[in-house]
Design an enzyme around this catalytic site. Sequence first.
Site, short mmCIF file in Angstrom:
data_model
loop_
_atom_site.label_atom_id
_atom_site.label_comp_id
_atom_site.label_asym_id
_atom_site.label_seq_id
_atom_site.Cartn_x
_atom_site.Cartn_y
_atom_site.Cartn_z
CB THR A 1 43.54 36.89 40.29
OG1 THR A 1 43.45 38.31 40.19
CG2 THR A 1 42.41 36.34 41.12
NE ARG B 1 39.91 47.03 37.79
CZ ARG B 1 40.32 45.76 37.81
NH1 ARG B 1 40.78 45.24 38.94
NH2 ARG B 1 40.27 45.02 36.73
CG ASP C 1 37.74 39.02 37.00
OD1 ASP C 1 38.63 39.81 37.39
OD2 ASP C 1 37.99 37.84 36.68
N1 ASP Z 1 41.26 39.65 37.50
C1 ASP Z 1 41.95 40.61 38.33
C2 ASP Z 1 41.28 41.93 38.26
O1 ASP Z 1 40.88 42.32 37.17
C3 ASP Z 1 43.37 40.80 37.97
C4 ASP Z 1 44.19 39.55 38.04
O2 ASP Z 1 43.86 38.52 37.51
O3 ASP Z 1 45.26 39.62 38.64
O4 ASP Z 1 41.23 42.61 39.24
#
Ligand code: ASP
Length: 328
Positions: free
Chosen positions: A188, A216, A219
């Site tokens: 992310t 789904r 965060d």
């Molecule tokens: N935090 C993101 C999520 O749980 C995943 C990521 O950091 O790529 O959707």
Amino acid sequence: MKRRKFLRNSGTVAAGVISTPLFASFNEPKEEIGTEKEAVLPIAICTWNFGNATAKAWQVLEKGGSALDAVHQGVMVEENDLNNSTVGNGGRPDRDGNVSLDACIMDKDGNCGAVLAMQNIANPISVARKVMEETPHVMLAGKGAEQFAYEQGFKKTDLLTEESKKAWEEWKKTSQYKPIINIENHDTIGMLAIDADGDIAGACTTSGMAYKMAGRVGDSPIIGAGLFVDNEVGGATATGVGEEVVRTVGSFLIVELMRQGKSPQEACEEGVKRIIAKNKDKQDFQIGFIAINKKGETGAYCIHPGFTYRTYTKEGHVNNPSDSYLNK
Ligand code: ASP
């Protein structure tokens, strides 16, 4: 850019600093791990080695643009990069083959907007900003978010690239169609900026966990979890297994810890330790936090080594390795 893969029960992480040479002269880490960085404003920072994104944010800040525009335009670079399989267009799909995107944005006045599990729109961060600026709401999800985006003039886009489709078809051969929390693909982009006026804003955008269950949400689009900004104090943002960040309202926690006097580095460390404390028998997942305080000092911390974050100030554009809880 390749997603990182954290393997079940391995205790180690296959993540590394992304090798794409973005800005050769600035590309080498220059700071000691975990070092508190002295204030130089303006500043843009982001999770991972998304140097093109911080460069774009810097362009905005350098011209006297707002932190809000900087983070918005900065993260959009990654949303538009079809080679980035973790954010925006070209992001990995859910287990049914649909790409669904999450994003949120927050400004200096505590205004915020988010879209959750939105399909067919290439720039979720721009839709999140529209939610913030054009509606009385904070979050729009799924079909409602998509419908709102069309009303705002966004175009319907097929977000599943040939490469993502191939990877998904490959995954399906062995998958048991169970959400596997310990094996995740993620990268992310969370970005924080302080502009020349000293105002702070943040943005966070992701395609979420690859091959997640349909619907789904992690965060990243949740204000307080994946991102939080308080213009009096600072900001924080997260990457990693979103479920764990939500359980501790990680970014809000870090900003509150800074309000109580902790440095960004200390606050990120405490944020990770709270997650560790809730997971006594399980440490085979990654979380990375970054934070910035009002003075422009930065900090970062993660569970497994391998997490890095970019900083861009007039002093340079640096990919900084984060200190980690494990394998010191
Ligand atoms: N935090 C993101 C999520 O749980 C995943 C990521 O950091 O790529 O959707």
